[in-house]
Design a protein around this motif. Structure first.
Motif, short mmCIF file in Angstrom:
data_model
loop_
_atom_site.label_atom_id
_atom_site.label_comp_id
_atom_site.label_asym_id
_atom_site.label_seq_id
_atom_site.Cartn_x
_atom_site.Cartn_y
_atom_site.Cartn_z
N PRO A 1 0.80 -1.29 0.27
CA PRO A 1 -0.09 0.24 0.06
C PRO A 1 0.85 1.26 0.03
N LYS A 2 0.32 2.26 -0.50
CA LYS A 2 0.94 3.38 -0.74
C LYS A 2 1.27 4.25 0.72
N MET A 3 2.50 4.59 0.92
CA MET A 3 2.79 5.42 2.18
C MET A 3 2.62 7.07 2.18
N LYS A 4 2.51 7.82 2.89
CA LYS A 4 2.63 9.21 2.61
C LYS A 4 2.95 9.80 3.94
N ARG A 5 3.72 10.94 3.88
CA ARG A 5 4.04 11.70 5.11
C ARG A 5 3.08 12.16 5.75
N SER A 6 3.28 12.38 7.21
CA SER A 6 2.33 12.76 8.22
C SER A 6 2.29 14.51 8.23
N PHE A 7 1.24 15.06 7.82
CA PHE A 7 1.11 16.24 7.88
C PHE A 7 1.39 16.57 9.53
N SER B 1 10.41 10.77 -6.97
CA SER B 1 10.09 11.97 -7.93
C SER B 1 9.72 13.10 -7.35
N GLY B 2 8.90 13.08 -6.34
CA GLY B 2 8.39 14.09 -5.51
C GLY B 2 7.96 15.39 -6.20
N ARG C 1 17.77 20.55 13.96
CA ARG C 1 17.48 21.92 13.34
C ARG C 1 18.35 22.29 12.50
N LEU C 2 19.33 21.93 12.19
CA LEU C 2 20.30 22.22 10.92
C LEU C 2 19.78 21.64 9.70
N PRO C 3 19.63 22.09 8.90
CA PRO C 3 19.07 21.48 7.38
C PRO C 3 20.29 20.78 6.65
N ALA C 4 21.64 21.25 6.86
CA ALA C 4 22.53 20.32 6.30
C ALA C 4 22.78 19.07 6.94
N THR C 5 22.53 19.01 8.28
CA THR C 5 22.83 17.90 9.03
C THR C 5 21.44 16.87 8.66
N ARG C 6 20.19 17.29 8.34
CA ARG C 6 19.19 16.49 8.18
C ARG C 6 19.24 15.94 6.60
N ARG C 7 19.95 16.69 5.82
CA ARG C 7 20.21 16.31 4.41
C ARG C 7 21.34 15.27 4.55
N ARG C 8 22.29 15.60 5.28
CA ARG C 8 23.30 14.39 5.37
C ARG C 8 22.54 12.90 5.79
N LEU C 9 21.89 12.98 6.86
CA LEU C 9 21.13 11.87 7.22
C LEU C 9 20.37 11.29 6.36
N LEU C 10 19.54 12.20 5.72
CA LEU C 10 18.45 11.48 4.61
C LEU C 10 19.22 10.92 3.51
N ARG C 11 20.20 11.63 3.05
CA ARG C 11 21.33 10.85 2.00
C ARG C 11 21.41 9.76 2.31
N PHE C 12 22.10 9.50 3.41
CA PHE C 12 22.62 8.25 3.85
C PHE C 12 21.36 7.00 4.17
N ALA C 13 20.19 7.54 4.45
CA ALA C 13 19.17 6.66 4.61
C ALA C 13 18.35 6.13 3.23
N CYS C 14 18.68 7.13 2.33
CA CYS C 14 18.24 6.83 1.00
C CYS C 14 18.74 5.72 0.29
N GLN C 15 20.19 5.90 0.45
CA GLN C 15 21.02 4.83 -0.09
C GLN C 15 20.89 3.53 0.36
N HIS C 16 20.22 3.34 1.47
CA HIS C 16 19.91 1.91 2.07
C HIS C 16 18.30 1.59 2.41
N TYR C 17 17.47 2.59 1.96
CA TYR C 17 16.00 2.32 2.04
C TYR C 17 15.76 1.10 0.84
N PRO D 1 13.77 1.40 -3.08
CA PRO D 1 14.45 2.71 -3.14
C PRO D 1 13.22 3.87 -3.65
N HIS D 2 12.30 3.30 -4.66
CA HIS D 2 11.67 4.24 -5.01
C HIS D 2 10.51 4.49 -4.12
N ALA D 3 10.31 3.87 -2.96
CA ALA D 3 9.23 4.28 -1.95
C ALA D 3 9.83 5.18 -0.91
N PHE D 4 11.00 5.77 -1.18
CA PHE D 4 11.66 6.85 -0.30
C PHE D 4 11.03 7.90 -0.34
#
Length: 377
Positions: A71-77, A313-314, A272-288, A291-294
């Motif tokens: 089933p399709k997941m979605k982010r929680s508002f 695609s977002g 709070r720091l966007p750059a740190t969030r990006r770093r963590l999310l890039r790591f997560a994307c490589q291992h999720y 992959p297309h469901a990230f």
């Protein structure tokens, strides 16, 4: 004029995209935070990269061969909005008219006990470590150990205030005990605090504790609170190492598979720091997987690290009109069975369902303090 200024309220975001500045830019500074000494290097976002090279963003739909997840997941508002408010220091926060009693600071100075249990902080730090049954089943201490500028479900615990935060951060004894309380909870989760910079690793008891944590979903709510409190009381740098460990264990080592969605939807976005969030999310994307469901990548399809794995695609749809939102809310009951919800959100929904009408935002305020005091914060 004074009344007009005093009644002014910041416009709150109405979509997940408005809440999330990770891949764009807003009032959350992209520069290095003074307290961020976690050692996680800053990454360059796709937006910044395009600005540097002079390339314009291609917002046209991108073809993809990846099938839609079912089933399709979605982010929680609701999660995105809650964490937006936290990262922006509660823009519509109203200062309490009650005298500031600094009860959280006095608790950490061992001058008053937590209520309703009547236990002092020193007793918790010296006698509760390793008592995993007590830490698991007692639901009133967590709001005192990790206070926030928002009301938890123990109404005897007091919200932090700006003045109290400043006083707490300048009080060495309180900060020492706060780090000890953090270490106590890490041990409960099978994790060891290595040094004063916040680095963490598996503890010697990690196998049994990880197995418990993987099945104890209400502890994900506690971890979200702990991460928020770290940032409020001057330990922002402690967040990234803990979130990184949870990403590795849930995505790479499969020791905490049930935690995946909560780490990505909640834990990462307490930072709070966007750059740190990006770093963590890039790591997560490589291992999720798959992959297309990230769901947590930038709005346009970009390579994810050196592996070339694509992010979602977002393509962002236009913001819904008020009439569209109303129709979506009316039809939500008919489609909710097709939406996969994280265990973190499920726990919140279960708490509301057990107490009364489902989905009622005013439910908490109408319940008695005694009943809510027994629940998790």
């Amino acid at each position: 004029m004074g009344n007009l200024v005093g009644s002014w309220r910041s416009r709150e975001p109405s979509t997940v995209e408005e809440c999330d500045s990770t891949w764009g830019s807003d009032s959350e500074s992209d520069g290095p935070a003074a307290e961020d000494d976690s050692g996680i290097s800053e990454s360059i976002s796709p937006v910044e990269s395009e600005r540097a090279t002079g390339q314009s963003r291609d917002t046209s739909p991108q073809p993809t061969d990846s099938p839609e997840p079912t089933p399709k997941m979605k982010r929680s508002f609701y999660a995105a909005r809650d964490l937006y408010k936290y990262r922006h220091s509660y823009p519509n926060y109203r200062k309490s008219r009650q005298p500031n009693e600094y009860r959280n600071l006095r608790f950490y100075m061992n001058k008053i006990p937590l209520v309703p249990d009547g236990i002092y902080i020193e007793e918790i730090l010296t006698k509760w470590k390793g008592d995993y049954d007590k830490l698991e089943h007692n639901h009133t201490y967590i709001q005192w150990l990790f206070p926030l500028r928002e009301q938890g479900l123990n109404f005897y615990a007091h919200e932090l205030t700006q003045d109290e935060i400043k006083e707490f951060q300048s009080t060495r004894e309180a900060k020492r005990r706060f780090v000890a309380a953090y270490s106590l909870m890490l041990d409960f989760y099978g994790i060891k605090l290595l040094d004063k910079s916040g680095k963490v690793s598996r503890a010697s008891n990690w196998q049994g504790r990880f197995q418990h944590l993987n099945e104890s979903h209400h502890n994900y709510l506690r971890i979200t609170r702990i991460l928020k409190s770290l940032g409020e009381l001057g330990f922002e740098a402690f967040k990234a190492p803990l979130v990184q460990l949870f990403l590795e264990e849930s995505l790479c080592n499969s020791t905490l598979p049930n935690m995946q969605h909560s780490v990505l939807e909640y834990f990462v976005y307490t930072i709070r720091l966007p750059a740190t969030r990006r770093r963590l999310l890039r790591f997560a994307c490589q291992h999720y997987k798959p992959p297309h469901a990230f769901l947590w990548g930038p709005p346009s399809k970009k390579p994810c690290g050196s592996s070339g794995v694509g992010l979602s695609s977002g393509i962002r749809a236009p913001a819904p009109t008020p009439e569209q939102r109303r129709r979506e809310e009316e039809s939500s009951t008919s489609v909710c069975s097709r939406i996969k919800v994280s265990s973190h959100d499920t726990i919140m929904c279960q708490d509301l369902a057990e107490a009364g009408p489902q989905g009622c935002p005013e439910l908490q305020s109408n319940m008695s303090r005694q009943e809510w005091g027994k629940r998790e914060g």
